[in-house]
Design a protein around this motif. Structure first.
Motif, short mmCIF file in Angstrom:
data_model
loop_
_atom_site.label_atom_id
_atom_site.label_comp_id
_atom_site.label_asym_id
_atom_site.label_seq_id
_atom_site.Cartn_x
_atom_site.Cartn_y
_atom_site.Cartn_z
N THR A 114 4.33 -4.47 -5.85
CA THR A 114 3.22 -3.39 -7.21
C THR A 114 3.88 -3.20 -8.94
OG1 THR A 114 2.43 -2.57 -5.23
CG2 THR A 114 1.99 -1.30 -6.65
N ALA A 115 3.40 -3.56 -9.39
CA ALA A 115 3.66 -2.40 -11.08
C ALA A 115 3.17 -1.81 -11.26
CB ALA A 115 3.89 -3.65 -11.78
N PHE A 116 3.55 -1.44 -11.21
CA PHE A 116 3.62 0.55 -12.29
C PHE A 116 3.83 1.24 -14.44
CE2 PHE A 116 6.67 0.54 -8.45
CZ PHE A 116 5.16 1.03 -7.71
N LEU A 134 1.12 6.47 -12.01
CA LEU A 134 0.44 5.84 -12.38
C LEU A 134 0.94 3.53 -12.07
CD1 LEU A 134 -2.83 4.31 -12.76
CD2 LEU A 134 -2.26 3.99 -15.31
N PRO A 135 -0.34 3.24 -11.03
CA PRO A 135 0.03 1.98 -10.81
C PRO A 135 -0.34 0.85 -11.93
CG PRO A 135 -0.18 3.07 -8.62
CD PRO A 135 -1.11 3.62 -9.48
N LYS A 136 -0.62 -0.60 -11.88
CA LYS A 136 -1.51 -0.90 -13.28
C LYS A 136 -1.29 -2.15 -12.42
CE LYS A 136 3.35 -3.43 -15.58
NZ LYS A 136 3.89 -2.86 -16.74
N GLY A 137 -0.92 -2.48 -11.03
CA GLY A 137 -1.35 -3.81 -10.41
C GLY A 137 -0.52 -3.76 -9.46
N TYR A 138 -1.17 -5.13 -8.25
CA TYR A 138 -0.43 -5.67 -7.88
C TYR A 138 -0.68 -7.47 -7.40
CZ TYR A 138 -4.24 -4.75 -5.19
OH TYR A 138 -5.64 -4.57 -4.68
N THR A 139 0.11 -7.58 -6.17
CA THR A 139 -0.03 -9.08 -5.67
C THR A 139 0.83 -8.96 -4.24
OG1 THR A 139 2.06 -9.66 -6.46
CG2 THR A 139 0.09 -10.38 -8.27
N ILE A 140 -0.38 -9.48 -3.41
CA ILE A 140 0.44 -9.46 -2.11
C ILE A 140 1.17 -10.92 -1.78
CG2 ILE A 140 -1.30 -9.15 0.39
CD1 ILE A 140 -1.02 -6.62 -1.26
N SER A 141 0.69 -12.00 -2.81
CA SER A 141 1.64 -12.83 -1.93
C SER A 141 2.23 -13.56 -3.43
CB SER A 141 0.59 -13.98 -1.38
OG SER A 141 -0.11 -14.58 -2.64
N SER A 142 3.36 -14.46 -3.58
CA SER A 142 4.00 -15.25 -4.24
C SER A 142 2.30 -16.11 -4.68
CB SER A 142 4.68 -16.32 -3.29
OG SER A 142 5.83 -15.56 -3.26
N PHE A 143 1.83 -16.64 -4.56
CA PHE A 143 0.94 -17.80 -4.97
C PHE A 143 0.13 -16.61 -5.64
CE2 PHE A 143 -3.00 -20.10 -4.58
CZ PHE A 143 -2.72 -21.07 -5.76
N ASP A 144 -0.37 -15.22 -5.18
CA ASP A 144 -0.52 -14.58 -5.67
C ASP A 144 -0.14 -13.69 -7.25
OD1 ASP A 144 -3.10 -12.79 -6.48
OD2 ASP A 144 -2.60 -11.58 -5.65
N ALA A 145 0.86 -14.04 -7.12
CA ALA A 145 1.40 -13.52 -7.99
C ALA A 145 1.59 -14.63 -9.53
CB ALA A 145 3.05 -12.79 -7.79
N LEU A 146 1.56 -16.10 -8.90
CA LEU A 146 1.79 -16.86 -9.86
C LEU A 146 0.74 -17.29 -10.93
CD1 LEU A 146 3.27 -19.79 -11.03
CD2 LEU A 146 2.23 -20.91 -8.50
N ALA A 168 0.55 -1.29 0.44
CA ALA A 168 -0.23 0.17 0.48
C ALA A 168 0.80 1.55 0.61
CB ALA A 168 -0.77 -0.03 1.20
N GLY A 169 2.07 1.20 0.74
CA GLY A 169 2.86 2.02 0.57
C GLY A 169 3.29 2.70 -0.59
N HIS A 170 4.32 1.79 -1.42
CA HIS A 170 4.46 1.50 -2.40
C HIS A 170 3.20 2.55 -3.54
CE1 HIS A 170 8.26 -0.10 -2.28
NE2 HIS A 170 7.75 -1.59 -2.22
N PHE A 171 1.95 1.61 -3.58
CA PHE A 171 1.08 2.28 -4.39
C PHE A 171 0.59 3.58 -4.18
CE2 PHE A 171 -3.08 0.52 -6.80
CZ PHE A 171 -3.80 1.45 -6.84
N LEU A 172 0.05 4.39 -2.65
CA LEU A 172 0.21 5.87 -2.58
C LEU A 172 1.40 6.47 -3.18
CD1 LEU A 172 -1.90 7.40 -1.11
CD2 LEU A 172 -0.52 7.11 0.75
N ILE A 173 2.18 6.13 -2.62
CA ILE A 173 3.42 6.81 -3.21
C ILE A 173 3.66 7.36 -4.28
CG2 ILE A 173 5.88 7.68 -3.09
CD1 ILE A 173 4.88 8.53 -0.25
N ALA A 174 3.73 6.31 -5.47
CA ALA A 174 3.82 5.63 -6.65
C ALA A 174 2.62 7.07 -6.97
CB ALA A 174 3.09 4.91 -6.83
N TYR A 175 1.02 7.11 -6.82
CA TYR A 175 -0.12 7.67 -7.24
C TYR A 175 0.01 9.29 -7.08
CZ TYR A 175 -4.96 9.61 -8.47
OH TYR A 175 -6.28 9.58 -8.62
N LEU A 176 0.34 9.23 -5.73
CA LEU A 176 1.10 10.92 -5.32
C LEU A 176 1.71 11.45 -5.77
CD1 LEU A 176 0.05 11.03 -1.23
CD2 LEU A 176 -1.78 11.37 -3.05
N LEU A 177 2.79 10.99 -6.79
CA LEU A 177 3.91 11.52 -7.53
C LEU A 177 3.63 11.60 -8.34
CD1 LEU A 177 6.76 10.67 -5.40
CD2 LEU A 177 5.96 12.37 -5.00
#
Length: 332
Positions: free
Chosen positions: A215-217, A191-203, A179-188
């Motif tokens: 988090t990807a941008f 644009l974030p383009k996606g995120y995953t919370i776990s390795s299983f989610d990423a897989l 969430a820190g990555h996402f928020l700072i990117a957006y405020l600066l």
């Protein structure tokens, strides 16, 4: 009562030329914003990052639009001393030296369990020394294969899944970090383009063991500059803050950071590729840490609500709308 914005339109007979007023409520403006963000999600799902970014920029700074995109107040860029950072409650040693004790403990316990399990199996099955050697070599081969073929992805997947399943602290920390990555990117203005919370989610999303959670941008502008061999100061500042946003978030919440070593290493590699001296790199990092920490403190509520949205797997557009709804115009 919501904010009311007046738009003039010439709908009277041509001879009179009298303007009529169309009243647009803040709820209608929010609906329009959400409709655009839904389209942003569709463009990102198709992989059309340029179209998604164009939609966001078209709505940037407009009434009822995206007031917060790229609108963060930042500290002046100069050389900040360690004492100045301490005066702002920042101890760089605790922030910039992350050690993941949770996953480290899980790895050690798995190794211990594997050793004890192997010993028990050896005693029960009556393996001889030669058979035990072959078994050990087989396990070593699988471990080496994982490192070479999947960059340790299988091992990381197992350890990370156990961490999310059995450690609520680890699970929460990862969410707050992203969430820190996402928020700072957006405020600066990135644009974030996606995120995953776990390795299983990423897989599941990427279909690859080599892709870790994170988090990807939309970073084609940065890549274009990097490929040209010259990264602008503005772009470097943005990505320095984004890279350090995760560890800074953890530090502000827990007093230390565990995750984010890969983020710091990537930033160090970028500095080296740009030919930075150690003094120049240290100056950039100190400014970025201070700038990021102050933005995160100012928008703590937005980060908390964003983390809740990300924990539920909400879309990028929904997450952006959460930020816009939470941050008051006076706080931008």
């Amino acid at each position: 009562m919501g904010t009311v914005v007046y738009y003039a339109s010439l709908s009277s007979p041509p001879s009179l030329r009298l303007p009529t007023l169309t009243i647009v409520s803040s709820s209608q403006l929010s609906l329009s914003r959400r409709q655009v963000l839904e389209q942003v999600d569709k463009e990102l799902a198709k992989g059309d990052e340029r179209a998604a970014l164009s939609l966001v920029k078209d709505l940037q700074g407009k009434p009822g639009g995206l007031r917060c995109f790229g609108a963060a107040r930042q500290v002046p860029q100069r050389l900040y001393t360690l004492d100045e950072l301490k005066l702002n409650g920042i101890e760089t040693v605790s922030l910039l030296s992350p050690t993941d004790t949770t996953l480290g403990s899980i790895e050690r316990n798995l190794q211990l369990a594997a050793g004890l399990g192997g010993l028990a199996a050896w005693r029960v099955s009556g393996f001889g020394p030669q058979q035990a050697l072959y078994l050990s070599l087989g396990l070593l081969f699988l471990w080496t294969l994982d490192l070479i073929s999947f960059n340790g992805g299988v091992g990381s997947l197992v350890v990370d899944t156990i961490g999310h399943t059995f450690s609520q602290k680890y699970h929460n920390r990862v969410i707050q970090h992203e969430a820190g990555h996402f928020l700072i990117a957006y405020l600066l203005g990135i644009l974030p383009k996606g995120y995953t919370i776990s390795s299983f989610d990423a897989l599941n999303k990427e279909g690859s063991l080599n892709v870790q959670a994170g988090t990807a941008f939309v970073d084609f502008e940065f890549l274009e500059e990097a490929n040209a061999g010259k990264v602008s100061a503005m772009m470097l500042n943005r990505f320095s803050c984004i890279a350090l946003a995760g560890v800074t978030t953890e530090y502000l919440l827990y007093g230390y950071s565990e995750g984010g070593l890969a983020d710091i290493n990537k930033l160090d590699a970028l500095f080296k590729s740009l030919g930075f001296t150690q003094k120049k790199a240290d100056s950039q990092v100190r400014w970025a840490v201070l700038n990021t920490a102050l933005i995160l403190r100012r928008h703590e509520e937005a980060r908390a609500k964003l983390a809740d949205a990300m924990s539920m797997g909400k879309s990028v557009g929904f997450c952006i709308d959460t930020i816009e709804e939470t941050i008051d115009e006076a706080d931008i």
